[in-house]
Design an enzyme around this catalytic site. Structure first.
Site, mmCIF file in Angstrom:
data_model
loop_
_atom_site.group_PDB
_atom_site.id
_atom_site.type_symbol
_atom_site.label_atom_id
_atom_site.label_comp_id
_atom_site.label_asym_id
_atom_site.label_seq_id
_atom_site.Cartn_x
_atom_site.Cartn_y
_atom_site.Cartn_z
ATOM 1 N N ILE A 151 0.893 -1.155 0.000
ATOM 2 C CA ILE A 151 0.000 0.000 0.000
ATOM 3 C C ILE A 151 0.933 1.207 0.000
ATOM 4 O O ILE A 151 1.580 1.493 1.002
ATOM 5 C CB ILE A 151 -0.935 0.003 1.221
ATOM 6 C CG1 ILE A 151 -1.845 -1.215 1.175
ATOM 7 C CG2 ILE A 151 -1.746 1.299 1.256
ATOM 8 C CD1 ILE A 151 -2.710 -1.392 2.390
ATOM 9 N N PRO A 152 1.054 1.903 -1.126
ATOM 10 C CA PRO A 152 2.139 2.875 -1.317
ATOM 11 C C PRO A 152 1.911 4.234 -0.640
ATOM 12 O O PRO A 152 1.720 5.254 -1.299
ATOM 13 C CB PRO A 152 2.200 3.004 -2.837
ATOM 14 C CG PRO A 152 0.786 2.795 -3.263
ATOM 15 C CD PRO A 152 0.231 1.755 -2.323
ATOM 16 N N CYS A 153 1.968 4.249 0.684
ATOM 17 C CA CYS A 153 1.783 5.518 1.396
ATOM 18 C C CYS A 153 2.930 6.481 1.107
ATOM 19 O O CYS A 153 2.785 7.687 1.332
ATOM 20 C CB CYS A 153 1.612 5.288 2.889
ATOM 21 S SG CYS A 153 2.908 4.325 3.646
ATOM 22 N N HIS A 154 4.040 5.973 0.566
ATOM 23 C CA HIS A 154 5.136 6.882 0.199
ATOM 24 C C HIS A 154 4.723 7.812 -0.943
ATOM 25 O O HIS A 154 5.353 8.840 -1.163
ATOM 26 C CB HIS A 154 6.390 6.082 -0.179
ATOM 27 C CG HIS A 154 6.226 5.159 -1.337
ATOM 28 N ND1 HIS A 154 5.706 3.880 -1.198
ATOM 29 C CD2 HIS A 154 6.496 5.309 -2.661
ATOM 30 C CE1 HIS A 154 5.675 3.293 -2.384
ATOM 31 N NE2 HIS A 154 6.137 4.145 -3.288
#
Length: 199
Positions: A151-154
């Site tokens: 889950i690409p919270c970056h």
């Protein structure tokens, strides 16, 4: 690498980020799917095993054991991609078919994050407007993300802010975790061979 945790086998994937103090580790089970994913400081592992591999810190092992004990109501979520493949080429990133358990708000944020293409970013404010929330609440959901990288919270950044506009990562504004956010964004914006990713 496969390890046993209690009576069930657990597949561990570990990959060290080049020129960084971190490695990405995730644990999967055939019965439960993806259990735990996290960034670990490379020096945080205990003494090596007899085969030369590094032991996992007790907190990570406890998280795996806790995830194995939880009842899974839905079908297990499989690993969406091999993290090592992603570190070689960011085009290997694939969104998971679902998001892990969490508050309804956090799950909305995680679903939006999974829609951001590789090499792109969205601001906390843009995400907040889309789901009827606030930028601060979006940031808190990013901080609570149990599956970093998958889950690409970056890819969520402040409209303007510190660290060249990337903001914090996993609750840190400086140190290895904050640094890895910038590395991930640069990695996704540059294809193998040095050409920039399409916008």
């Amino acid at each position: 690498m496969t390890e046993r945790s209690g009576p069930q086998s657990v597949d561990l994937r570990r990959c060290r980020v080049p020129h960084a103090e971190l490695e990405f580790v995730c644990a999967c089970s055939p019965a439960h799917g993806l259990l735990v994913a996290d960034w670990l400081v490379s020096g945080s592992a205990e003494a090596p095993e007899r085969d030369g591999s590094q032991r996992l810190p007790p907190a990570f092992r406890a998280a795996v054991d806790g995830a194995l004990r939880q009842r899974v109501a839905a079908a297990p979520l499989s690993l969406p991609f091999d993290p090592l493949d992603f570190l070689r080429d960011p085009r290997n990133w694939r969104a998971p078919v679902g998001v892990p358990p969490g508050s309804p708000h956090a799950r909305k944020v995680w679903q939006v994050l999974c829609q951001i293409p590789v090499g792109a970013t969205r601001t906390y404010g843009e995400i907040a407007r889309e789901i009827g929330s606030s930028p601060r609440a979006v940031g808190q959901a990013c901080r609570a993300n149990p599956w970093p990288l998958f889950i690409p919270c970056h890819r969520a950044v402040p409209a303007s802010g510190s660290r060249g506009g990337t903001g914090g990562y996993a609750g840190q504004r400086q140190g290895p975790l904050a640094d890895i956010k910038g590395w991930l964004l640069n990695h996704e914006r540059t294809r193998p061979g040095g050409e920039p990713a399409p916008r």
